[in-house]
Write a protein that holds these residues in place. Sequence first.
Motif, PDB file in Angstrom:
ATOM      1  N   VAL A 177       0.841  -1.196   0.000  1.00 52.05           N
ATOM      2  CA  VAL A 177       0.000   0.000   0.000  1.00 52.05           C
ATOM      3  C   VAL A 177       0.881   1.253   0.000  1.00 52.05           C
ATOM      4  O   VAL A 177       1.782   1.399   0.836  1.00 52.05           O
ATOM      5  N   ASP A 178       0.625   2.153  -0.945  1.00 56.36           N
ATOM      6  CA  ASP A 178       1.233   3.490  -0.940  1.00 56.36           C
ATOM      7  C   ASP A 178       2.756   3.450  -0.940  1.00 56.36           C
ATOM      8  O   ASP A 178       3.413   4.289  -0.316  1.00 56.36           O
ATOM      9  N   ASP A 204      -3.648 -14.387  -3.306  1.00 53.07           N
ATOM     10  CA  ASP A 204      -4.557 -13.786  -2.314  1.00 53.07           C
ATOM     11  C   ASP A 204      -3.963 -12.528  -1.687  1.00 53.07           C
ATOM     12  O   ASP A 204      -3.988 -12.363  -0.454  1.00 53.07           O
ATOM     13  N   SER A 205      -3.439 -11.638  -2.496  1.00 48.97           N
ATOM     14  CA  SER A 205      -2.791 -10.439  -1.985  1.00 48.97           C
ATOM     15  C   SER A 205      -3.383  -9.192  -2.622  1.00 48.97           C
ATOM     16  O   SER A 205      -4.139  -9.263  -3.595  1.00 48.97           O
ATOM     17  N   GLU A 206      -3.037  -8.036  -2.057  1.00 50.98           N
ATOM     18  CA  GLU A 206      -3.630  -6.769  -2.497  1.00 50.98           C
ATOM     19  C   GLU A 206      -2.533  -5.737  -2.718  1.00 50.98           C
ATOM     20  O   GLU A 206      -1.621  -5.586  -1.909  1.00 50.98           O
ATOM     21  N   PHE A 207      -2.665  -5.013  -3.817  1.00 53.57           N
ATOM     22  CA  PHE A 207      -1.759  -3.924  -4.167  1.00 53.57           C
ATOM     23  C   PHE A 207      -2.605  -2.683  -4.438  1.00 53.57           C
ATOM     24  O   PHE A 207      -3.424  -2.690  -5.367  1.00 53.57           O
ATOM     25  N   SER A 208      -2.418  -1.631  -3.647  1.00 54.26           N
ATOM     26  CA  SER A 208      -3.249  -0.442  -3.831  1.00 54.26           C
ATOM     27  C   SER A 208      -2.459   0.822  -3.536  1.00 54.26           C
ATOM     28  O   SER A 208      -1.628   0.848  -2.623  1.00 54.26           O
ATOM     29  N   GLY A 209      -2.722   1.853  -4.322  1.00 51.07           N
ATOM     30  CA  GLY A 209      -2.143   3.163  -4.072  1.00 51.07           C
ATOM     31  C   GLY A 209      -0.644   3.246  -4.269  1.00 51.07           C
ATOM     32  O   GLY A 209      -0.017   4.219  -3.850  1.00 51.07           O
ATOM     33  N   ASN A 210      -0.035   2.253  -4.915  1.00 49.94           N
ATOM     34  CA  ASN A 210       1.399   2.296  -5.164  1.00 49.94           C
ATOM     35  C   ASN A 210       1.688   3.163  -6.393  1.00 49.94           C
ATOM     36  O   ASN A 210       0.881   3.239  -7.318  1.00 49.94           O
ATOM     37  N   ARG A 211       2.858   3.801  -6.424  1.00 52.33           N
ATOM     38  CA  ARG A 211       3.204   4.728  -7.500  1.00 52.33           C
ATOM     39  C   ARG A 211       4.613   4.451  -7.996  1.00 52.33           C
ATOM     40  O   ARG A 211       5.524   4.169  -7.214  1.00 52.33           O
ATOM     41  N   CYS A 215       8.400   1.633 -14.655  1.00 51.94           N
ATOM     42  CA  CYS A 215       7.597   0.587 -15.294  1.00 51.94           C
ATOM     43  C   CYS A 215       7.003  -0.351 -14.248  1.00 51.94           C
ATOM     44  O   CYS A 215       7.709  -1.177 -13.666  1.00 51.94           O
ATOM     45  N   GLY A 216       5.699  -0.200 -13.991  1.00 51.19           N
ATOM     46  CA  GLY A 216       4.982  -1.148 -13.166  1.00 51.19           C
ATOM     47  C   GLY A 216       5.148  -0.980 -11.673  1.00 51.19           C
ATOM     48  O   GLY A 216       6.149  -0.453 -11.185  1.00 51.19           O
ATOM     49  N   VAL A 217       4.132  -1.415 -10.922  1.00 51.42           N
ATOM     50  CA  VAL A 217       4.240  -1.561  -9.479  1.00 51.42           C
ATOM     51  C   VAL A 217       4.998  -2.851  -9.164  1.00 51.42           C
ATOM     52  O   VAL A 217       5.740  -2.933  -8.189  1.00 51.42           O
ATOM     53  N   ILE A 218       4.834  -3.872 -10.019  1.00 48.65           N
ATOM     54  CA  ILE A 218       5.674  -5.063 -10.000  1.00 48.65           C
ATOM     55  C   ILE A 218       6.462  -5.084 -11.300  1.00 48.65           C
ATOM     56  O   ILE A 218       5.886  -4.995 -12.385  1.00 48.65           O
ATOM     57  N   TYR A 219       7.768  -5.218 -11.190  1.00 50.88           N
ATOM     58  CA  TYR A 219       8.609  -5.270 -12.390  1.00 50.88           C
ATOM     59  C   TYR A 219       9.498  -6.504 -12.325  1.00 50.88           C
ATOM     60  O   TYR A 219      10.106  -6.791 -11.301  1.00 50.88           O
ATOM     61  N   PHE A 233      -5.513  -5.626  -7.637  1.00 52.21           N
ATOM     62  CA  PHE A 233      -4.648  -4.487  -7.922  1.00 52.21           C
ATOM     63  C   PHE A 233      -5.549  -3.299  -8.222  1.00 52.21           C
ATOM     64  O   PHE A 233      -6.309  -3.334  -9.207  1.00 52.21           O
ATOM     65  N   HIS A 234      -5.500  -2.271  -7.394  1.00 57.54           N
ATOM     66  CA  HIS A 234      -6.367  -1.130  -7.653  1.00 57.54           C
ATOM     67  C   HIS A 234      -5.694   0.182  -7.267  1.00 57.54           C
ATOM     68  O   HIS A 234      -4.872   0.240  -6.348  1.00 57.54           O
ATOM     69  N   THR A 235      -6.039   1.211  -8.020  1.00 55.89           N
ATOM     70  CA  THR A 235      -5.568   2.593  -7.811  1.00 55.89           C
ATOM     71  C   THR A 235      -4.046   2.677  -7.758  1.00 55.89           C
ATOM     72  O   THR A 235      -3.487   3.488  -7.037  1.00 55.89           O
ATOM     73  N   ASN A 236      -3.362   1.830  -8.539  1.00 57.52           N
ATOM     74  CA  ASN A 236      -1.918   1.957  -8.688  1.00 57.52           C
ATOM     75  C   ASN A 236      -1.620   2.808  -9.921  1.00 57.52           C
ATOM     76  O   ASN A 236      -2.444   2.925 -10.826  1.00 57.52           O
ATOM     77  N   ARG A 237      -0.408   3.363  -9.974  1.00 59.90           N
ATOM     78  CA  ARG A 237      -0.073   4.250 -11.088  1.00 59.90           C
ATOM     79  C   ARG A 237       1.400   4.117 -11.434  1.00 59.90           C
ATOM     80  O   ARG A 237       2.254   4.010 -10.551  1.00 59.90           O
TER      81      ARG A 237
END
Length: 714
Positions: A177-178, A204-211, A215-219, A233-237
Amino acid sequence: MKTKHALLAAMIAGPVSLPVSAQLFEVSTSSEFQSALSAAASNDQNDTIVLAAGRYTPATPGQPFAYRSNQGNDLQIEAGTPGQVLLDGLSQAEILYLTYDSTGDSPDFSIKGIRFENGKVNAVGRGGAVTVLNADLLLDGTVFAGNASDRPDSGSAVLLNAGDGQGELRIINSQFVDNVVNTGSISSVGAAIFLQGGSFAIIDSEFSGNRSDACGVIYTDSSQDSSITGSDFHTNRAARGGAICSSSGLLSISGSEFRNNEASGEAGAILGLDGRILLEHSTVANNRADSAGALMGAAVEIRRSVVLGNTASRLSIVSAARSLHAENSLFELNQVADATESGTVRCEQACRVVNSVFERNTGAPSIKMLSGNGDNQVIANSLFLAGNASSFAFGDTAVRATILNNFISPALQPLPEAQIDQQGNILDQSYPALDPDYHPLEGSALIDAGTSRAQLVVLAETDVLGNPRIAGAEVDIGWVEYGSSPTAPVVSGLALETLDASNLDSLSFSFNVELAEGRSLVSTELWTDEEPDYALVSPQGGSIGGVVFMNGGAHQIRVRVTDSQGERSEAGYSFTLNSLGTETVVLRIEDQIRAACAEDLADCGIDVDAFVAQAIEEARSACKNDPSSCQIETGSFDPGAISAMTRGDWNLYGTGRDITDLATVFANARVVWFHNGGTWEAFSTQPDVISVLNAKGIPTISKIPAGRGFWVKK
């Protein structure tokens, strides 16, 4: 620090799970944790380090906790009480550095039940919270929040360098998160999770609000196959690949959701640079990018999935450089602003779309085929309804396509006859008999109207509901066979149980769930209009309790359930709450505090009567003089309010957004109290207070959710 050899433990307490050659370290301070890591690195044994509840900061300011070993042994680091251990980098340092300095078989490192906050990358090739070199890593029940990097080739939360390329990162039941990467260059690479070589599996994991400005929140730069299962995965950028940036190999995604992610460049949710993406039984919704609003890859397969409400400035929603295969899938309400050379689905070389649905996609043709012939551009058994901008478009006049047994609305005609070979298509009906989910109704022209015999058409074994693909004389057109039994769970009867409900009441909602035979309920999630994202809840007997709203008036909730096969359903409910005056707010808070603290004065660490008398009177006075001071804020809580307090005072505050970075927000507070689901939790950065709280077994606050109140003493 306590140490215990497994053999001695077994003699005293019976069989244990640790190997005989293992050592157990039990630590409760930062210096003990570092000492345990150093000892474990050199004792040539498999080791387990258990951290007592509390907050740990690097023992050497500006340097991470470090484990450097050349012995190849396994290491497990775990919280004694899951969720009650915080490793805090204080926004000054990386938090945990684990390395195996040898060329032998990679050891297994694991981290369980620990929260990592405020890690900061200080060197290229590091992770802000965790760096692992030349080993496998398991993260189980972990949380990574508010970690940062401004260096390229780094991970703001985690970096794993697999060494020989065979290592694996496994993430289970964890949250990211973030976490932020700001390298200053979109051509660089950096993400919340940065994988150099090896593979990853996320479950079963969550990724949110990461910036990330890269390239990518996961690379990953690896050619190994990786997977994502049952994750959100939501609200990532990011600059490219709003959620995931995968270099090569196969990336398999199943039972997962990608919502409201964004890329300033290409691929709003998923970018496969030179590999294959398999999206199965998943949803990609409301993502946004300059091009490829949902996903882009060299080879893309979409099976039993939904691509909904995504937007792109140009080119496509889904784009494939080499090949695209879509079956039993829905493409709906997507928009491409610039139709030039664009398509909702854009295939540069080969395209096969079978038994899928296209509806209300605007701005560009449903499918754009840039090259190829009738053998590798095949569209069959699919629905193209009137709400689309158009049906098919081609890169030039040399491109050919085979169009077999589709329903194509007259509104999308005439077809480009000179470039298609067609047969069996339904072209003369304005709308087939369908229900709102595009399932054929009795008597629909779609029933038995598809083709399974054409050499170029390969059918899936099942439809989108998991039932046999052919239920009658021939395959149907569309993503559901007529006569199929729905397998998704059904949520019904959602209603408010609490009578005469007011804001600040702890509300209960009842509901029913029907499951297909042989399936079980895996998770239940709750969304409210005061909480922007779904949150996991644990219903008791078909009822969700403990739901608190901070404002009166009209409200909405939604309950979403997932079954053991990954299928989801949800239901909504609207209701109205009475408002409460500020005086009533204060009195209710007084009742809550007295009830929670009165039985044992020490539980609150204060004289309860004196506390209530002072704090409530101050809160009551503040509410009367300035009613807005008792209203929960709509934005983030301002830590400056604590700085303005007089030392020794208590104040009641609220927040309109989640507070996860507690060490930063409450750096100037002596103690913070939060009433969470019937239990008082506390947080402090002061060593003497932490010691007292730990001694009394008082749970540590891990997050203060949006719309909730809390007490602060300076």
